[in-house]
Design an enzyme around this catalytic site. Structure first.
Site, PDB file in Angstrom:
ATOM      1  N   LYS A 142      40.352  32.650  44.102  1.00 31.38           N
ATOM      2  CA  LYS A 142      39.751  31.909  42.987  1.00 31.38           C
ATOM      3  C   LYS A 142      40.804  31.076  42.272  1.00 31.38           C
ATOM      4  CE  LYS A 142      35.765  34.767  41.917  1.00 31.38           C
ATOM      5  NZ  LYS A 142      34.792  33.737  42.331  1.00 31.38           N
ATOM      6  N   ARG A 161      27.442  39.488  48.238  1.00 27.82           N
ATOM      7  CA  ARG A 161      26.270  39.604  49.118  1.00 27.82           C
ATOM      8  C   ARG A 161      26.549  40.527  50.297  1.00 27.82           C
ATOM      9  NH1 ARG A 161      26.115  33.219  49.902  1.00 27.82           N
ATOM     10  NH2 ARG A 161      27.214  33.423  47.931  1.00 27.82           N
TER      11      ARG A 161
HETATM   12  N1  BES Z   1      31.569  36.830  41.477  1.00 26.76           N
HETATM   13  C1  BES Z   1      31.372  35.516  41.929  1.00 26.76           C
HETATM   14  C2  BES Z   1      30.296  34.765  41.157  1.00 26.76           C
HETATM   15  C3  BES Z   1      30.548  34.532  39.700  1.00 26.76           C
HETATM   16  C4  BES Z   1      30.922  33.290  39.268  1.00 26.76           C
HETATM   17  C5  BES Z   1      30.317  35.528  38.761  1.00 26.76           C
HETATM   18  C6  BES Z   1      31.112  33.055  37.930  1.00 26.76           C
HETATM   19  C7  BES Z   1      30.523  35.297  37.417  1.00 26.76           C
HETATM   20  C8  BES Z   1      30.908  34.043  37.003  1.00 26.76           C
HETATM   21  C9  BES Z   1      30.985  35.509  43.409  1.00 26.76           C
HETATM   22  O1  BES Z   1      31.502  36.552  44.147  1.00 26.76           O
HETATM   23  C10 BES Z   1      31.492  34.256  43.992  1.00 26.76           C
HETATM   24  O2  BES Z   1      32.677  34.105  44.042  1.00 26.76           O
HETATM   25  N2  BES Z   1      30.608  33.387  44.445  1.00 26.76           N
HETATM   26  C11 BES Z   1      31.008  32.160  45.037  1.00 26.76           C
HETATM   27  C12 BES Z   1      30.191  31.955  46.279  1.00 26.76           C
HETATM   28  C13 BES Z   1      30.674  30.798  47.113  1.00 26.76           C
HETATM   29  C14 BES Z   1      32.022  31.112  47.728  1.00 26.76           C
HETATM   30  C15 BES Z   1      29.650  30.533  48.182  1.00 26.76           C
HETATM   31  C16 BES Z   1      30.752  31.066  44.032  1.00 26.76           C
HETATM   32  O3  BES Z   1      29.739  31.079  43.345  1.00 26.76           O
HETATM   33  O4  BES Z   1      31.619  30.198  43.901  1.00 26.76           O
HETATM   34 MN    MN Z   2      33.448  36.111  44.863  1.00 28.98          MN
END
Ligand code: BES
Ligand code: MN
Ligand code: ZN
Length: 475
Positions: free
Chosen positions: A253, A327
């Site tokens: 991230k 997921r």
């Molecule tokens: N935990 C995150 C989603 C999230 C984003 C939660 C902001 C709380 C606040 C999730 O695991 C994630 O990283 N999702 C990605 C998916 C993508 C890689 C397809 C996302 O939303 O960027």
């Molecule tokens: Mn994630």
């Protein structure tokens, strides 16, 4: 601590006025001086007038709802605290709402004003313990039922606060093992049977996708299964995403997103808080809570972008992005709940996608469901709880976006609709013909700013919704 008494008198007097409604006798002059006109949520505090202090509250001109009541009493709670008023007498206004629910909403609002999460050590910086006694002096309805309602909302709010605390605690405090232990400690006290599975047992169960996500972390995973059975009816499963930290893994991230990723067990927090309240209220339901708790970390043992992994269901998964980890853990958890634990309906809650923030802001939870009727029940329970839910389309065309060239399914799709495809990915692992609702709470579980009675950061969203769904309150 907020104590309540029904049909008792004494304390600061709270008065409600519709817009432009005149107060009794001498009060009018004061209200006019202060330019009080009775707008909704307008409040004026008049300390020591004729021996008692008074607070006037505006109800506006339109009909008001339960959410207005929560907001009014939240503000009232703050005023009482600021002014160290420890005892109030409230004569509830006549509204066209169910009396019992109005009373519960008022008490909820007061309780909402108590919440704080802080690690500051200077007492000056914290809300101090505040003892408040609320005398509801006049109210229509049988005392016993009203009393019961107030006790019920007390337990629900304890569940909400438990969820908030778990989510606000950072990842150095809440990791899979500690989350499991705290859950056991909190829930067994109220009559929930909590089983904690360690890694070797998770392996035996066959949760291969979950274990791949967990592979890189020194803090090892736990599977938490919470059983509460108090009815002869079908079992419903509540599955909560339990990433106690989500670094993104090798698809790391960015600096702006990574800091608060301890919130990624928001779904788990809601499930645990909900189980707590249901059990404390002795709800007549059979419910099983499932949390696959782990960290998504980087190390030599981590899973890698491009990996093709197995799952408990037997489907192979192409890991297109290690940051789409939630997921993968949910895939095994929902499969386990519907195939092995015998749940006949399932709701999963997850801080699953950033895309839901773009779609619905912090206002609505985004939903995906394979069953219109079940979904409507969930949505309605959300509505009366003041927790809004909006369904994305459940459309076969979106399922194609999760297709992989080399495996049965892929964990990302690059054609938009990220919240829908994420939900549908999870749905692909739910046992066939089982009604399922997926709630993406990425934006509603953890807020960037305080709003009405909701604090900044963890909200405990949907503890109320799920309690209203599974243990509804009549009038
Ligand atoms: N935990 C995150 C989603 C999230 C984003 C939660 C902001 C709380 C606040 C999730 O695991 C994630 O990283 N999702 C990605 C998916 C993508 C890689 C397809 C996302 O939303 O960027
Ligand atoms: Mn994630
Ligand atoms: Zn995540």
């Amino acid at each position: 601590m907020i104590k309540f008494n029904l049909y008792e008198e004494g304390g600061l007097k709270v008065h409600f006025l519709k817009k432009n409604e005149k107060a009794e006798g001498e009060f009018n002059k004061f209200l006019e001086d202060k330019k009080f006109i009775g707008k909704l949520n307008e409040m004026i505090y008049l300390p020591i007038l004729n021996d008692d202090s008074h607070i006037f509250i505006g109800l506006g001109e339109d009909e008001i709802g339960l959410e207005d009541i929560r907001n009014i009493f939240f503000k009232l709670g703050n005023i009482l605290r600021e002014n160290k008023e420890h005892k109030v007498e409230i004569k509830m206004p006549e509204l066209s709402l169910c009396n019992r629910k109005t009373l519960m909403a008022s008490y909820e609002g007061l309780r909402q004003s108590e919440y704080e999460f802080t690690k500051k050590t200077d007492l000056e910086d914290k809300k101090e313990d505040f003892e408040l006694t609320v005398n509801y002096s006049a109210f229509n309805g049988p005392k016993e039922k009203l009393q019961e309602g107030l006790e019920k909302i007390t337990n629900i709010m304890d569940g909400v606060f438990l969820a908030r605390d778990l989510v606000n605690e950072t990842a150095n405090v809440i990791y899979p093992e500690s989350l499991a232990n705290i859950t056991k400690e909190k829930l067994e006290k109220v009559g929930v049977n909590v089983k904690i599975y360690e890694e070797d047992e998770i392996e035996k169960i066959g949760m291969k996708a979950f274990l791949r996500v967990a592979a890189g972390a020194s803090n090892r995973p736990r599977l938490i299964v919470m059983e509460y059975n108090n009815a002869d009816t079908d079992k419903i499963a509540l599955v909560g995403k339990g990433l106690t930290y989500d670094s993104g893994g090798y698809n790391l991230k960015s600096a702006s997103g990574i800091n608060y990723m301890h919130c990624d067990m928001g779904g788990a927090g809601t499930v645990i808080g909900t189980m707590y309240a249901l059990a404390k209220n002795k709800a007549k339901v059979n419910v099983v809570g499932v949390v696959a708790a782990c960290e998504n970390m980087i190390s030599g043992t981590s899973y890698k972008p491009g990996d093709i992994i197995d799952s408990m269901k037997g489907l192979t998964i192409e890991v297109d992005n290690t940051d789409a980890e939630g997921r993968l853990t949910l895939a095994d958890a929902v499969h386990y709940a519907t195939n092995d634990l015998g749940a006949k309906k399932i709701i999963d809650l997850a801080t699953l996608t950033g895309a839901v923030v773009s779609a619905l802001g912090e206002v609505y939870t985004g939903a995906v469901s394979n069953n219109e009727e079940f979904y409507k029940d969930v949505e309605e329970a959300g509505k009366i709880s003041g927790e809004k839910i909006w369904a994305f389309p459940y459309d076969e065309d979106f399922k194609k976006l999760n297709k992989s060239e080399v495996a049965d399914i892929k964990n990302t799709s690059n054609n938009g609709a990220g919240s829908v495809t994420a939900g549908l990915f999870v749905g692909a692992f739910v046992k066939e013909n089982i009604p399922w609702v997926h709630l993406d709470i990425a934006a509603t579980a953890y807020k960037s700013k305080a709003e009405n009675y909701l604090p900044k950061r963890a909200t405990g969203v949907h503890v109320k919704t799920l309690n209203n769904l599974l243990d509804p309150t009549d009038c």
